[in-house]
Design an enzyme around this catalytic site. Structure first.
Site, short mmCIF file in Angstrom:
data_model
loop_
_atom_site.label_atom_id
_atom_site.label_comp_id
_atom_site.label_asym_id
_atom_site.label_seq_id
_atom_site.Cartn_x
_atom_site.Cartn_y
_atom_site.Cartn_z
N TYR A 230 0.86 41.74 -52.75
CA TYR A 230 0.01 40.54 -52.71
C TYR A 230 0.00 39.84 -54.06
O TYR A 230 0.16 38.62 -54.15
CB TYR A 230 -1.41 40.92 -52.29
CG TYR A 230 -2.34 39.73 -52.18
CD1 TYR A 230 -2.12 38.75 -51.21
CD2 TYR A 230 -3.42 39.58 -53.04
CE1 TYR A 230 -2.97 37.65 -51.11
CE2 TYR A 230 -4.28 38.50 -52.94
CZ TYR A 230 -4.05 37.53 -51.97
OH TYR A 230 -4.89 36.43 -51.87
N SER B 233 -4.27 33.14 -56.55
CA SER B 233 -5.40 34.06 -56.58
C SER B 233 -5.45 34.71 -57.95
O SER B 233 -4.45 34.75 -58.67
CB SER B 233 -5.19 35.14 -55.51
OG SER B 233 -6.03 36.25 -55.73
#
Length: 314
Positions: free
Chosen positions: A187, A161
């Site tokens: 994350y 990501s």
């Protein structure tokens, strides 16, 4: 030593996974897609099935996986769809999956994940996002390495990501024992780890004919956002952010899994169906240097190996 030339394909941010596999024949190839019961995962599985691969949907909810498999068969005509249980946060579940696998594996798409979870830990005490997004896939891929090595030009694709641009990876405190827990940092750490896995995995495994790459699918509104607050979601949707459909989000990982010109390409990070440019400060695109650091990748691999091998549930 000169840098390898950046790889450009005919596809773009608007391309879909079905467009990527148009004209590609994966007959005889076997694929595993994690988290394939919804979102990007089901569309990646659908595209590989459209190209006539045998596809195993590795999912936590096998009932949902079964419904997804039926829908993929209905839309593609491919009946080579299998469903197998896999909980990436449970090392015993990962070990059971790898032990049950029989025969070669040509394509592994490590798609499943969680994002922005409240502070949670696995039975081993591992932070949940790192345990699921990185360690679960690390154990899965390393456990399936013999099957990948037995295949002809196997490919592993790990989903990262643009959150990796924030980094967050603290190799001395992977589980937030000595720093305050922040879901966004956790994350980001897990997605930086995904790119580093591709770097070191490709270095280790390319002699066996296995390539490993990282893919940023783009922003897609899916179940992955379920832990985000409504305020965060509203901010994202009103900021001018361009969201992709799940079919578009699946295009980059499917490209890395199936596009013939990439058969010998590994250790790289792709976004919008092309190899990413180096990140420029102040932008939200490209790949950060800290995610491609080979020494950091080696250290993370060793730490991951130690953590997985010491899990009492393996």
């Amino acid at each position: 030593m000169t840098e390898p030339e950046r790889i450009i394909t005919p596809f773009t941010a608007e391309s879909t996974a079905a467009q990527v596999v148009d004209g590609i024949d994966l007959t005889g190839r076997r694929a595993v897609v994690t988290g394939a019961s919804s979102g990007i995962g089901v569309e990646a599985a659908r595209a590989l099935a459209l190209a006539n691969a045998e596809v195993t949907l590795a999912v936590r909810d096998t009932a949902a996986g079964g419904r997804a498999a039926e829908d993929i068969t209905r839309t593609t005509g491919n009946r080579q769809l299998l469903v197998a249980p896999l909980d990436l946060a449970d090392q015993a579940s990962v070990a059971a999956f790898t032990l049950a696998w029989d025969g070669p594996l040509h394509l592994l798409v490590a798609n499943a994940g969680v994002m922005m979870t409240p502070e949670s830990r696995t039975a081993e005490g591992w932070e949940l996002q790192f345990a699921t997004n990185h360690l679960g896939h690390f154990a899965l891929a390393t456990g399936l390495r013999p099957a990948l090595a037995a295949a002809d030009r196997a490919r592993v694709v790990v989903l990262s990501s643009r959150a990796h641009l924030r980094d967050g990876l603290d190799l001395d405190d992977l589980n937030f024992r000595h720093r305050p827990y922040d879901p966004a940092v956790a994350y980001a750490q897990s997605k930086t780890a995904a790119v580093l896995f591709a770097v070191e995995g490709n270095r280790r495994w390319s002699p066996d004919g296995i390539t490993v790459n990282a893919a940023h699918p783009g922003a897609v509104l899916s179940r992955l956002t379920r832990y985000m607050s409504q305020e965060d979601l509203d901010r994202a949707t009103s900021s001018g952010e361009t969201f992709k459909t799940p079919e578009q989000g699946a295009a980059t990982p499917v490209l890395l899994a199936a596009y013939p010109p990439l058969a010998h390409v590994g250790g790289r990070y792709f976004e919008d169906c092309n190899e990413a440019v180096p990140h420029v400060e102040g932008t939200d695109q490209g790949v950060a240097a800290h995610a491609l650091d080979p020494e950091r990748a080696k250290r993370l691999w060793r730490l991951s190996q130690d953590m997985v091998s010491s899990s009492p549930r393996v």
